[in-house]
Design a protein around this motif. Structure first.
Motif: not given
Length: 274
Positions: A85-107
């Motif tokens: 997704i990141a590479k596709r956006c970069e190649e198209n000159g677009d900014l990447p989508p934001k990630m909505l993080l429902a649970n920020p716990d790491f572990v």
């Protein structure tokens, strides 16, 4: 607003659970049918879990190892999709989508082991964005690219989860009493509400820091939570052992400093719900 009628023009990569029980997005949200389609079309990312991605027809599951209509993904496959997704956006000159993080716990604790949670996926995404986009130095509109701006925390320690709870409870109270909303009164009610709350948890970065973000009291679980192996409190005064209290307090202070959080209101060795 993911549930608005305009959401049909968006495609949501919804990272979900599997055996833990899948969750579902509003029915209007368009979901990709495969990893390849997710890479090609994703405009929004929602991280609810770490075991799968939702596909059309995914339904709300239960915590009984029920298999829902989902596509299982390994952690490496999740990284592969996010990188695509990141590479596709970069190649198209677009900014990447934001990630909505429902649970920020790491572990989280699962038996005797620690398992990855969505917060860790957000770290992977941040690293991927830094690698793909920082090569450009600047993004359109000027200014350096900052990957942290592309992760939006919706759970602890973000204040939004606490303020939403307060607003929900206050709204029900106003409805019962047939009262109208008043901003100044709402703020005062929130302060009163959180002053009466005790937030209990085992994560300094999420449970304790989150409580402190709204000036609520906090109780830190030290013996059976995610920090148990990192610092052994089993013989300390916090768990009813014979350990020196000053030694425990010094260890806790050092731990809070490491995670950049103020000391909790109190500590407890274990917590169980009967």
């Amino acid at each position: 607003d993911a549930s608005s009628s305009s959401s049909s023009s968006f495609t949501f990569l919804h990272l979900n659970w599997g055996e833990r029980g899948a969750v579902s997005l509003p029915s209007r949200c368009v979901l990709p049918q495969s990893k390849e389609e997710a890479i090609e079309k994703t405009t929004h990312i929602v991280a609810s879990g770490c075991e799968s991605m939702s596909v059309p027809g995914t339904t709300l599951g239960s915590y009984d190892r029920q298999v829902q209509n989902i596509q299982r993904l390994t952690h490496e496959e999740i990284k592969e999709v996010l990188t695509g997704i990141a590479k596709r956006c970069e190649e198209n000159g677009d900014l990447p989508p934001k990630m909505l993080l429902a649970n920020p716990d790491f572990v989280t604790v699962n038996g005797d082991a620690l398992e990855v949670m969505p917060g860790t996926i957000s770290l992977w995404y941040r690293d991927i964005l830094n690698e793909v986009f920082q090569k450009k130095g600047e993004v359109s509109g000027g200014g350096a690219f900052n990957a942290d701006e592309y992760v939006v925390k919706l759970g602890k320690p973000a204040p939004i989860i606490y303020t939403t709870l307060c607003e929900e409870i206050s709204g029900r109270s106003r409805s019962r009493n047939n009262e109208h909303s008043d901003d100044e009164k709402e703020e005062k009610n929130a302060q009163t509400f959180f002053s009466k709350c005790l937030c209990v948890g085992d994560s300094l970065e999420h449970d304790i820091k989150g409580a402190q973000s709204v000036n609520a009291k906090s109780c830190f679980i030290v013996e059976t939570g995610i920090h148990a192996e990192e610092l052994d409190f089993s013989s300390s005064s916090a768990s009813g052992g014979d350990g020196d209290e000053s030694e425990f307090e010094a260890a806790l202070e050092a731990m809070c400093e490491k995670y950049k959080v103020a000391s909790p209101t109190c500590t407890i060795a274990k917590f169980s719900w009967n």
